[in-house]
Design an enzyme around this catalytic site. Structure first.
Site, PDB file in Angstrom:
ATOM      1  N   HIS A 119       1.059  -6.865  -0.805  1.00 58.30           N
ATOM      2  CA  HIS A 119       2.178  -7.773  -0.501  1.00 58.30           C
ATOM      3  C   HIS A 119       1.741  -8.900   0.443  1.00 58.30           C
ATOM      4  O   HIS A 119       2.519  -9.375   1.263  1.00 58.30           O
ATOM      5  CB  HIS A 119       3.361  -7.013   0.108  1.00 58.30           C
ATOM      6  CG  HIS A 119       3.950  -5.984  -0.810  1.00 58.30           C
ATOM      7  ND1 HIS A 119       4.855  -6.308  -1.800  1.00 58.30           N
ATOM      8  CD2 HIS A 119       3.742  -4.645  -0.910  1.00 58.30           C
ATOM      9  CE1 HIS A 119       5.188  -5.192  -2.458  1.00 58.30           C
ATOM     10  NE2 HIS A 119       4.520  -4.182  -1.946  1.00 58.30           N
ATOM     11  N   ASN A 191      11.236  -2.993  -4.229  1.00 58.72           N
ATOM     12  CA  ASN A 191      10.521  -3.802  -5.216  1.00 58.72           C
ATOM     13  C   ASN A 191      11.506  -4.315  -6.264  1.00 58.72           C
ATOM     14  O   ASN A 191      12.670  -3.919  -6.294  1.00 58.72           O
ATOM     15  CB  ASN A 191       9.439  -2.972  -5.921  1.00 58.72           C
ATOM     16  CG  ASN A 191       8.232  -2.696  -5.041  1.00 58.72           C
ATOM     17  OD1 ASN A 191       7.977  -3.401  -4.070  1.00 58.72           O
ATOM     18  ND2 ASN A 191       7.490  -1.656  -5.378  1.00 58.72           N
ATOM     19  N   HIS A 383       9.479  -1.373   7.780  1.00 61.92           N
ATOM     20  CA  HIS A 383       9.102   0.038   7.866  1.00 61.92           C
ATOM     21  C   HIS A 383      10.243   0.881   7.301  1.00 61.92           C
ATOM     22  O   HIS A 383      11.381   0.771   7.772  1.00 61.92           O
ATOM     23  CB  HIS A 383       8.830   0.404   9.325  1.00 61.92           C
ATOM     24  CG  HIS A 383       8.474   1.841   9.560  1.00 61.92           C
ATOM     25  ND1 HIS A 383       7.958   2.661   8.590  1.00 61.92           N
ATOM     26  CD2 HIS A 383       8.568   2.617  10.675  1.00 61.92           C
ATOM     27  CE1 HIS A 383       7.739   3.862   9.094  1.00 61.92           C
ATOM     28  NE2 HIS A 383       8.120   3.868  10.357  1.00 61.92           N
ATOM     29  N   TYR A 406       3.439   2.609   7.016  1.00 60.19           N
ATOM     30  CA  TYR A 406       3.925   1.290   7.435  1.00 60.19           C
ATOM     31  C   TYR A 406       3.755   1.080   8.936  1.00 60.19           C
ATOM     32  O   TYR A 406       3.366   0.004   9.384  1.00 60.19           O
ATOM     33  CB  TYR A 406       5.387   1.109   7.030  1.00 60.19           C
ATOM     34  CG  TYR A 406       5.560   0.676   5.592  1.00 60.19           C
ATOM     35  CD1 TYR A 406       5.993  -0.593   5.275  1.00 60.19           C
ATOM     36  CD2 TYR A 406       5.272   1.545   4.544  1.00 60.19           C
ATOM     37  CE1 TYR A 406       6.155  -1.010   3.959  1.00 60.19           C
ATOM     38  CE2 TYR A 406       5.421   1.148   3.230  1.00 60.19           C
ATOM     39  CZ  TYR A 406       5.861  -0.128   2.938  1.00 60.19           C
ATOM     40  OH  TYR A 406       6.005  -0.525   1.635  1.00 60.19           O
TER      41      TYR A 406
END
Length: 749
Positions: A119, A191, A383, A406
């Protein structure tokens, strides 16, 4: 809500066209009179001005931006010169004492931070989320209450590519939302595809290593059409469902504003009475879900690799604010966490909307662009473990790994454990965490007792619970006290995780014929780019388990025999909600190209521009050269020239006549103008028309436009080609076609 005051659409744009780089147009000469920094444009906003510990400061955003009329050092010393190093004479050596040189170059050398492993390429915007109150029966999360407004920051991204890759590659897109709620930050890190490649986070390094460029040559960039990716996903067939989504049109969105978002995992909600419900989160775009065709995506990657981020920023600047409805699919919180035979803990599964409808619970509106890409889009830290009361996690093994990964990633990327104090990450709720020191600590903590229990700081901070540690404050975050199943320690998965093909088969059967053709094209291209024959053959064996017709069509393109399925095909019902084709959607922010020459009726052209703007679309006038078209009814400002326009930028084309070859229509000046034919129409206008026709876009024309269409090879009477006597006659049917996104009848089924 973002800190921008409400504004009129296109308030600071040129003729209603977004893209103006600064709030004021510059003079031709370099300014020399000292003045303060310019304000941001009206479409821009920065992070809310709260302290590192989450308290509103009341400061204007310009108080945290650069200030003063004069160039200074980082310590505030004014500088009289910054073009020349300090030397021993004009031709002498540079002196070691040049503190300004050292500070300037050293800071430049450290401007970059590690980009995200995945990402990395992203675009973002500020906005506001308004709850409908309809989620109250299943969750006590306060930000979902009726008419509660919560500031948000949303970042969209591609997965595989570097920060410098193109926007329109075939890839999964990230859709991450940071809610700055009164109860703390809630991050929904999703997503645009509802399922994932893997079922367990321990395999995440494997799938990403397989998808990334080959480590020896660092190619190919930002794409999956290579051996290592297909080697992995054909050996690891749990990836089949996600891979099929990627090979569908979902892998190349038309716009970030026109793609769905999904939370992927199953979450657990808890209401005010303590009852729990399992849910999946959805973002439904108001503009519908739309994609590019493959050739269009390839062209766009070359002519405008920033297409998606530009489209998002321009739409917000023009006042065509993107919107999504937030929705949930709900399921009983049963002991087995199954629904209609579907394992809800398997992140490679989805639940068809026909079985569990998506219930709207709020509306997201993006209404302000960031004022600084690095400070906001690059430094924002998401996160999945940033939760609020009323929302909890489940035992999804992929989610469990993300909860670890994360946090670890943010510490590495952002220079230490205090990344939450970066302005874009600061909570809008009070923070008293007893965490101290560390790199980049910007809070100035007081007191002497950062521990509990204490008496020296008056006992503060206190727990939101009673003496027996039971929570008495309804705002306290409490994990759902669910029984944890007992069992032996094993590295294994439940048997319900073993079905890798029934859901991909449902997806394939849910596609329209034209969407299926695009999937065949994608698999044929991707597997055709692989070198190893064994990888291609293995890929066909996987496709045979989805559908024999799909497998046979791809096999034909690869020049290989189509294998038979290795096991009986799953008997599944299609889910019409998975198809993007059919229906009509709002046309807000759609871009209409108006091709015009110097001899047309400019009053008609100006009226047409206004009519397009009035329908919340963006008209771009395309002419032989820049500047303005002048004459009767003029002037009309030109936004694109035959030399700078390409069809991929437009959702539809309107042709005001048949513009002849422009003065620069010579091969030595513009290779596109060297197209053979030497006809009456500029060859670059013919290129625009030919591409738009192939890509299924609406085309309209009047005043002799039929001649240009014939010269471009566009058949008379073809679907979606409107030729009329006037601009007014043509515009309405073209807009109606744009509402359907494409003229699907042009694509062979």
């Amino acid at each position: 809500m973002s800190e921008n005051a409400p504004r009129n659409k296109a308030e600071d744009t040129e003729n209603g066209i977004p893209g103006k780089p600064a709030p004021e147009s510059p003079a031709a000469q370099e300014p020399t009179a000292p003045r303060p920094p310019l304000p941001p444009k009206s479409d821009q906003s920065g992070p809310a001005t709260v302290s590192p510990t989450g308290r509103p400061t009341g400061a204007d955003q310009d108080q945290v931006a650069q200030g003063g009329d004069y160039l200074t050092t980082a310590q505030g010393n004014r500088l009289y010169e910054t073009d020349h190093s300090l030397k021993a004479g004009p031709r002498g050596p540079v002196l070691l004492q040049d503190h300004h040189l050292r500070e300037k170059v050293t800071h430049f050398d450290h401007e970059r931070i590690p980009e995200r492993v995945v990402h990395a390429r992203g675009a973002a915007a500020h906005g506001v989320f308004r709850g409908y109150g309809t989620a109250a029966p299943v969750t006590k999360a306060a930000f979902l209450g009726k008419d509660v407004e919560t500031p948000v920051f949303v970042r969209f991204s591609t997965v595989l590519g570097s920060r410098g890759s193109a926007d329109t590659v075939r890839d999964t897109r990230g859709f991450a939302t940071k809610f700055y709620t009164d109860e703390g930050v809630f991050d929904l890190v999703g997503n645009n595809i509802p399922v994932f490649f893997i079922q367990d986070a321990i395999k995440f390094p494997d799938v990403i290593h397989a998808g990334k460029p080959h480590p020896d040559r660092e190619i190919p960039q930002a794409q999956s059409a290579h051996d290592t990716f297909w080697d992995f996903v054909t050996l690891h067939t749990e990836a089949t469902h996600h891979t099929l989504w990627n090979m569908s049109d979902r892998g190349i969105p038309r716009s970030l504003r026109m793609m769905e978002g999904f939370g992927i995992h199953t979450f657990r909600l808890v209401n005010a009475e303590g009852a729990t419900t399992l849910v999946k989160f959805h973002w439904k775009p108001r503009l519908g879900v739309h994609s590019m065709v493959w050739e269009e995506a390839q062209i766009t990657s070359g002519v405008d690799p920033d297409f998606h981020r530009r489209d998002l920023a321009d739409a917000i600047e023009a006042g065509a604010y993107p919107q999504w409805e937030f929705g949930i699919q709900t399921f009983p919180d049963t002991e087995d966490q199954m629904f209609e035979g579907i394992d809800l803990l398997d992140p490679t599964n989805l639940v068809p909307e026909e079985l569990a409808p998506v219930q709207p619970i709020g509306l997201l509106t993006l209404d302000a662009n960031p004022s600084n890409y690095f400070a906001e889009t690059e430094q924002v830290a998401f996160h999945p473990g940033h939760l609020v009361p009323g929302i909890d996690v489940t035992d999804d093994p992929l989610l469990a790994g993300r909860l670890f990964s994360y946090l670890d990633t943010q510490i590495t990327r952002l220079g230490g454990p205090n990344f939450a104090q970066i302005p874009v990450n600061r909570p809008h709720a009070p923070v008293n965490d007893m965490l101290r020191d560390g790199m980049h600590q910007t809070a100035v903590h007081r007191g002497v007792a950062p521990y509990r229990p204490n008496s020296l700081d008056g006992g503060c901070p206190f727990l939101a619970g009673g003496a027996d540690s039971a929570p008495t404050d309804p705002a306290a975050y409490v994990e759902v006290p669910r029984e944890v199943p007992a069992g032996r320690k094993v590295r294994d998965a439940a048997a319900t995780f073993d079905d890798h093909f029934s859901q991909p088969r449902r997806f394939w059967r849910s596609m329209s014929r034209v969407e299926q053709e695009h999937i065949v094209l994608a698999y044929t291209f991707e597997l055709g780019k692989c070198f190893e024959q064994a990888v291609k053959e293995r890929g066909l064996r996987v496709l045979a388990q989805i559908d024999p017709e799909l497998c046979a069509a791809v096999a034909k393109g690869l020049g290989l025999p189509a294998p038979e399925p290795g096991e009986p095909l799953a008997d599944v019902a299609p889910s019409p909600a998975l198809s993007q084709v059919g229906g009509a959607w709002p046309t807000d922010g759609r871009v209409i190209g108006i091709v015009a020459g110097p001899g047309g009726d400019l009053a008609v052209l100006d009226a047409l521009r206004s009519a397009v703007l009035d329908q919340d679309m963006v008209p771009l006038v395309i002419a032989p050269s820049g500047g303005v078209l002048d004459g009767d009814g003029g002037p009309v400002t030109v936004q694109r020239t035959f030399g700078t326009a390409r069809s991929v930028e437009f959702d539809a084309l309107l042709l005001a006549g048949a513009p002849g070859p422009a003065a620069d229509a010579f091969g030595a000046r513009d290779a596109e103008a060297a197209a053979p034919g030497g006809g009456a129409t500029d060859p670059r206008a013919l290129l625009l028309l030919g591409e738009a026709y192939r890509h299924g876009k609406a085309i309209g024309g009047w005043d002799g436009a039929g001649d240009a269409l014939r010269e471009a090879g566009v058949p008379e009477g073809a679907a979606g080609v409107i030729v009329g006597e006037s601009a007014e006659e043509v515009l309405a049917p073209v807009v109606e076609l744009v509402a359907g996104h494409r003229v699907w009848q042009r694509f062979a089924a």
